[in-house]
Design an enzyme around this catalytic site. Structure first.
Site, PDB file in Angstrom:
ATOM      1  N   PRO A   1       0.793  -1.231   0.000  1.00  0.00           N
ATOM      2  CA  PRO A   1       0.000   0.000   0.000  1.00  0.00           C
ATOM      3  C   PRO A   1       0.827   1.283   0.000  1.00  0.00           C
ATOM      4  CG  PRO A   1      -0.150  -1.146   2.116  1.00  0.00           C
ATOM      5  CD  PRO A   1       0.513  -2.086   1.157  1.00  0.00           C
ATOM      6  N   ASN A   2       0.362   2.208  -0.819  1.00  0.00           N
ATOM      7  CA  ASN A   2       0.907   3.575  -0.943  1.00  0.00           C
ATOM      8  C   ASN A   2       2.223   3.668  -1.701  1.00  0.00           C
ATOM      9  OD1 ASN A   2      -1.237   4.906   0.533  1.00  0.00           O
ATOM     10  ND2 ASN A   2      -0.409   3.897   2.337  1.00  0.00           N
TER      11      ASN A   2
ATOM     12  N   ARG B   1       5.029  12.367  -3.010  1.00  0.00           N
ATOM     13  CA  ARG B   1       5.007  12.943  -1.665  1.00  0.00           C
ATOM     14  C   ARG B   1       6.144  12.356  -0.852  1.00  0.00           C
ATOM     15  NH1 ARG B   1      -0.783  14.092  -0.233  1.00  0.00           N
ATOM     16  NH2 ARG B   1      -1.752  14.174  -2.267  1.00  0.00           N
TER      17      ARG B   1
ATOM     18  N   TYR C   1      11.442   8.934   1.150  1.00  0.00           N
ATOM     19  CA  TYR C   1      11.457   7.834   0.175  1.00  0.00           C
ATOM     20  C   TYR C   1      12.182   8.155  -1.130  1.00  0.00           C
ATOM     21  CZ  TYR C   1       8.022   5.968   3.427  1.00  0.00           C
ATOM     22  OH  TYR C   1       7.404   5.520   4.552  1.00  0.00           O
TER      23      TYR C   1
ATOM     24  N   ASN D   1       8.121  -5.429  -1.193  1.00  0.00           N
ATOM     25  CA  ASN D   1       8.012  -4.351  -0.205  1.00  0.00           C
ATOM     26  C   ASN D   1       6.566  -4.322   0.275  1.00  0.00           C
ATOM     27  OD1 ASN D   1       7.872  -2.084   1.357  1.00  0.00           O
ATOM     28  ND2 ASN D   1       9.027  -0.777  -0.047  1.00  0.00           N
TER      29      ASN D   1
ATOM     30  N   ALA E   1       3.259  -0.789   4.822  1.00  0.00           N
ATOM     31  CA  ALA E   1       2.761  -0.790   6.211  1.00  0.00           C
ATOM     32  C   ALA E   1       2.285  -2.173   6.668  1.00  0.00           C
ATOM     33  CB  ALA E   1       1.646   0.233   6.362  1.00  0.00           C
TER      34      ALA E   1
ATOM     35  N   HIS F   1       4.253  -4.494   9.230  1.00  0.00           N
ATOM     36  CA  HIS F   1       4.206  -4.404  10.687  1.00  0.00           C
ATOM     37  C   HIS F   1       2.929  -4.993  11.293  1.00  0.00           C
ATOM     38  CE1 HIS F   1       7.410  -1.792   9.485  1.00  0.00           C
ATOM     39  NE2 HIS F   1       6.580  -0.965   8.887  1.00  0.00           N
TER      40      HIS F   1
ATOM     41  N   ASP G   1       1.633 -15.800   6.698  1.00  0.00           N
ATOM     42  CA  ASP G   1       1.158 -17.168   6.453  1.00  0.00           C
ATOM     43  C   ASP G   1       1.221 -17.516   4.966  1.00  0.00           C
ATOM     44  OD1 ASP G   1       0.717 -17.538   9.138  1.00  0.00           O
ATOM     45  OD2 ASP G   1      -1.446 -17.210   9.048  1.00  0.00           O
TER      46      ASP G   1
ATOM     47  N   GLU H   1      12.352  -9.441   1.533  1.00  0.00           N
ATOM     48  CA  GLU H   1      11.628  -8.247   1.982  1.00  0.00           C
ATOM     49  C   GLU H   1      12.533  -7.028   1.783  1.00  0.00           C
ATOM     50  OE1 GLU H   1       9.979  -8.649   5.993  1.00  0.00           O
ATOM     51  OE2 GLU H   1      10.312  -6.510   6.300  1.00  0.00           O
TER      52      GLU H   1
ATOM     53  N   HIS I   1      12.813  -2.699   2.146  1.00  0.00           N
ATOM     54  CA  HIS I   1      12.292  -1.400   2.571  1.00  0.00           C
ATOM     55  C   HIS I   1      13.207  -0.300   2.083  1.00  0.00           C
ATOM     56  CE1 HIS I   1       9.220  -3.249   4.920  1.00  0.00           C
ATOM     57  NE2 HIS I   1      10.123  -4.081   5.389  1.00  0.00           N
ATOM     58  N   ILE I   2      12.602   0.707   1.512  1.00  0.00           N
ATOM     59  CA  ILE I   2      13.366   1.840   0.984  1.00  0.00           C
ATOM     60  C   ILE I   2      14.036   2.594   2.133  1.00  0.00           C
ATOM     61  CG2 ILE I   2      13.116   4.057  -0.225  1.00  0.00           C
ATOM     62  CD1 ILE I   2      10.580   2.685  -1.579  1.00  0.00           C
ATOM     63  N   SER I   3      13.270   2.862   3.180  1.00  0.00           N
ATOM     64  CA  SER I   3      13.802   3.584   4.339  1.00  0.00           C
ATOM     65  C   SER I   3      14.373   2.590   5.353  1.00  0.00           C
ATOM     66  CB  SER I   3      12.678   4.411   4.985  1.00  0.00           C
ATOM     67  OG  SER I   3      11.680   3.556   5.518  1.00  0.00           O
TER      68      SER I   3
ATOM     69  N   ARG J   1      13.314   4.642  12.477  1.00  0.00           N
ATOM     70  CA  ARG J   1      12.055   5.391  12.437  1.00  0.00           C
ATOM     71  C   ARG J   1      11.208   5.076  13.691  1.00  0.00           C
ATOM     72  NH1 ARG J   1       9.427   5.049   6.667  1.00  0.00           N
ATOM     73  NH2 ARG J   1       8.306   6.819   7.572  1.00  0.00           N
TER      74      ARG J   1
ATOM     75  N   ARG K   1       7.578   0.672  13.546  1.00  0.00           N
ATOM     76  CA  ARG K   1       8.139   0.168  12.274  1.00  0.00           C
ATOM     77  C   ARG K   1       9.311  -0.777  12.500  1.00  0.00           C
ATOM     78  NH1 ARG K   1       5.648   3.475   8.349  1.00  0.00           N
ATOM     79  NH2 ARG K   1       5.287   5.576   9.132  1.00  0.00           N
TER      80      ARG K   1
HETATM   81  O1  CA2 Z   1      10.609   2.073   3.739  1.00  0.00           O
HETATM   82  C1  CA2 Z   1       9.754   1.382   3.171  1.00  0.00           C
HETATM   83  O2  CA2 Z   1       9.916   0.922   2.052  1.00  0.00           O
HETATM   84  C2  CA2 Z   1       8.402   1.129   3.850  1.00  0.00           C
HETATM   85  O3  CA2 Z   1       7.985  -0.188   3.508  1.00  0.00           O
HETATM   86  C3  CA2 Z   1       7.441   2.151   3.286  1.00  0.00           C
HETATM   87  C4  CA2 Z   1       6.061   2.095   3.928  1.00  0.00           C
HETATM   88  C5  CA2 Z   1       6.169   2.131   5.448  1.00  0.00           C
HETATM   89  O4  CA2 Z   1       4.886   1.966   6.018  1.00  0.00           O
HETATM   90  C6  CA2 Z   1       7.104   1.081   5.982  1.00  0.00           C
HETATM   91  O5  CA2 Z   1       7.197   1.226   7.392  1.00  0.00           O
HETATM   92  C7  CA2 Z   1       8.487   1.218   5.363  1.00  0.00           C
HETATM   93  C8  CA2 Z   1       5.194   3.249   3.476  1.00  0.00           C
HETATM   94  C9  CA2 Z   1       5.114   3.430   2.012  1.00  0.00           C
HETATM   95  C10 CA2 Z   1       4.411   4.727   1.750  1.00  0.00           C
HETATM   96  O6  CA2 Z   1       5.007   5.292   0.621  1.00  0.00           O
HETATM   97  C11 CA2 Z   1       4.737   6.592   0.366  1.00  0.00           C
HETATM   98  C12 CA2 Z   1       5.424   7.145  -0.685  1.00  0.00           C
HETATM   99  C13 CA2 Z   1       5.217   8.456  -1.012  1.00  0.00           C
HETATM  100  C14 CA2 Z   1       4.305   9.207  -0.282  1.00  0.00           C
HETATM  101  C15 CA2 Z   1       3.609   8.655   0.771  1.00  0.00           C
HETATM  102  C16 CA2 Z   1       3.823   7.325   1.086  1.00  0.00           C
END
Ligand code: CA2
Length: 145
Positions: free
Chosen positions: A10-11, A18, A23, A74, A77, A80, A87, A98, A100-102, A107, A111
């Site tokens: 998601p997202n 944004r 990110y 990836n 959210a 977590h 499963d 797995e 994660h960009i960040s 954080r 997370r």
């Molecule tokens: O660091 C990552 O890749 C995450 O999986 C990104 C998730 C976050 O919930 C994880 O804790 C770490 C969130 C992705 C949301 O991406 C956005 C990108 C641009 C603007 C808003 C959200």
């Protein structure tokens, strides 16, 4: 032909639009294009799928068993929270890495924990979009063996 799946939760479709401070300025399309290119250069096909819906991601993982040699994932959210995704990963024979960009560990505390990591072959965090590339290379190496 060996195949990989790039799966995003998601997202992630908002990348580059944004929160560029967290990110980066690249888009999901950039990542997908880059990974397809790397896969193709190494004789692999790479499919991509992004969804904001947990069940759709579960379906995709379930269907991966006979189709793919590896999944770059990836879970965003859902990392977590999702026992359903954990499963699903445990139910298939395909290795999942797995990504994660960040750096989730630098954080918020919520997370720091991944529900999925124990079910995955590996986890890459905090390296920006390079993490996807490294996961792709690792899965191709494994699939060749
Ligand atoms: O660091 C990552 O890749 C995450 O999986 C990104 C998730 C976050 O919930 C994880 O804790 C770490 C969130 C992705 C949301 O991406 C956005 C990108 C641009 C603007 C808003 C959200």
């Amino acid at each position: 032909m060996k195949r990989l799946l790039l799966l995003n939760g998601p997202n992630i479709n908002l990348l580059g639009k944004r929160e560029e401070n967290i990110y980066g300025s690249f888009t999901l399309a950039d990542i997908e294009m880059e990974l397809k290119k790397i896969a193709n250069e190494n004789g692999f096909e790479l499919d991509t799928f992004q969804s904001n819906h947990e069940g759709d991601l579960v379906d995709k993982i379930q269907q991966a068993n006979s189709k793919y040699n590896g999944i770059i994932f990836n879970p965003a959210a859902y990392t977590h929270t999702s026992i359903a995704l954990r499963d699903a990963i445990l139910a298939i024979d395909v290795p999942v890495i797995e990504v994660h960009i960040s750096n989730i560990h630098s954080r918020e505390a919520f997370r720091h924990q991944s529900m999925l990591a124990p079910a995955c072959a590996g986890q890459i965090v905090g390296l920006g979009k390079m993490g996807y590339r490294l996961a792709c290379i690792a899965l191709m190496e494994q699939a060749k063996q």
